[in-house]
Write an enzyme that holds these catalytic residues in place. Structure first.
Site, PDB file in Angstrom:
ATOM      1  CB  SER A 101      -0.969  -0.045   1.191  1.00  0.00           C
ATOM      2  OG  SER A 101      -2.020   0.873   1.034  1.00  0.00           O
ATOM      3  CG  ASP A 231      -6.740  -3.201  -3.123  1.00  0.00           C
ATOM      4  OD1 ASP A 231      -7.366  -2.337  -2.479  1.00  0.00           O
ATOM      5  OD2 ASP A 231      -5.525  -3.410  -2.978  1.00  0.00           O
ATOM      6  CG  HIS A 260      -5.572  -2.708   0.498  1.00  0.00           C
ATOM      7  ND1 HIS A 260      -4.844  -2.309  -0.601  1.00  0.00           N
ATOM      8  CD2 HIS A 260      -5.074  -2.011   1.564  1.00  0.00           C
ATOM      9  CE1 HIS A 260      -3.941  -1.402  -0.237  1.00  0.00           C
ATOM     10  NE2 HIS A 260      -4.058  -1.209   1.069  1.00  0.00           N
TER      11      HIS A 260
END
Length: 280
Positions: A101, A231, A260
């Site tokens: 991320s 995601d 995610h």
């Protein structure tokens, strides 16, 4: 042996907490966490790769986890400078940098600027590059209103926001039939609430508005781009395929239906693929 130490970067001297395990002479894997978490988000991967004989390292980004709650430097250039200082202090050579991320953005910016010989490979997992924010140049991006919503919710009630995110989109627990793990949700909340509200607030701008296009183009090393196509935090279509095309030696691996937070929900799958890429 395990060691925890504080690294000091530049004259402002903001310590950054670092966790390191494994033999000093083994190849190092450096893990970069996402917003608003800490090195603890990599517990599964740290133990897995330690068991495979690697030296494993993870740091708490400035303002996150156990690092100092400073209001300075909460943007990507300083995040990358902190990693440069970390790599120099530990004298890392031929390391593999793995970022999830926001941590994937940090990895892209660091690897593009790293001293020669410091990095062997990199991995971007559910990562924010090339750029998240919707614009004329990035029509498939996420609208500013979404990030403004995060900022407003954080300022109003950070503790509730940090329950809502892991209870829903982060791990896909809002999907029909999802098996919800309360321990995972509580651990996400625990990590988030350890950090600084100001740093978390500023980091929303850093992960959403930073354009990593030039960083990706500059990286000459092999990079594995891993992304779940369900995601809900960093939408797949506007991230992973675009990053893989910009990289000179990019490899895209897509995970149908995964969320995610797939490093946690599907650690066995992710760890096996990471190991294959690192060894390959």
């Amino acid at each position: 042996m395990a060691h925890v130490q504080r690294l000091h970067h530049d004259q402002r001297r903001h310590p950054h907490l670092l966790q390191g395990l494994g033999p000093r002479d083994a190849q190092a894997i450096v893990f970069h966490h996402g917003w608003p978490l800490s090195a603890d988000d990599w517990d599964n991967q740290m133990l897995f790769f330690l068991g495979k004989g690697y030296r494993v390292i993870a740091h708490d980004r400035r303002g996150h986890g156990r690092s100092d709650q400073t209001d300075l430097g909460n943007e990507m250039d300083t995040y990358a400078a902190d990693v440069i200082a970390l790599a120099k202090a530990l004298d890392l050579k031929g390391a593999v940098h793995v970022g999830h991320s926001t941590g994937g953005g940090e990895v892209a910016r660091y690897v593009a600027r790293a001293e020669a010989g410091r990095v062997a490979k990199a991995v971007l997992i559910g990562a924010v590059p090339p750029v998240m924010l919707k614009s004329d140049k990035n029509p498939g991006g996420t609208p500013m209103a979404v990030f403004d919503g995060y900022r407003a919710a954080l300022a109003a009630n950070r503790a509730q926001l940090f329950l809502d995110i892991p209870s829903g989109p982060f791990y896909g627990y809002n999907r029909p039939g999802a098996k919800v793990d309360q321990g995972v949700i509580q651990n996400w909340w625990r990590q988030g609430m350890m950090g600084a509200a100001k740093a978390h607030y500023d980091c929303i701008k850093a992960f959403s508005e930073t354009d990593f296009t030039d960083d990706l183009k500059a990286i000459e090393l092999p990079v594995l781009v891993m992304h779940g196509d369900d995601d809900q935090v960093v939408p797949y279509a506007d991230s992973a395929p675009l990053s893989a095309r910009l990289l000179r030696k990019g490899e895209l691996k897509t995970y149908p239906g995964l969320p995610h937070g797939m490093c946690t929900t599907h650690a066995d799958v992710i760890n096996a693929d990471l190991l294959a890429f690192i060894r390959g």
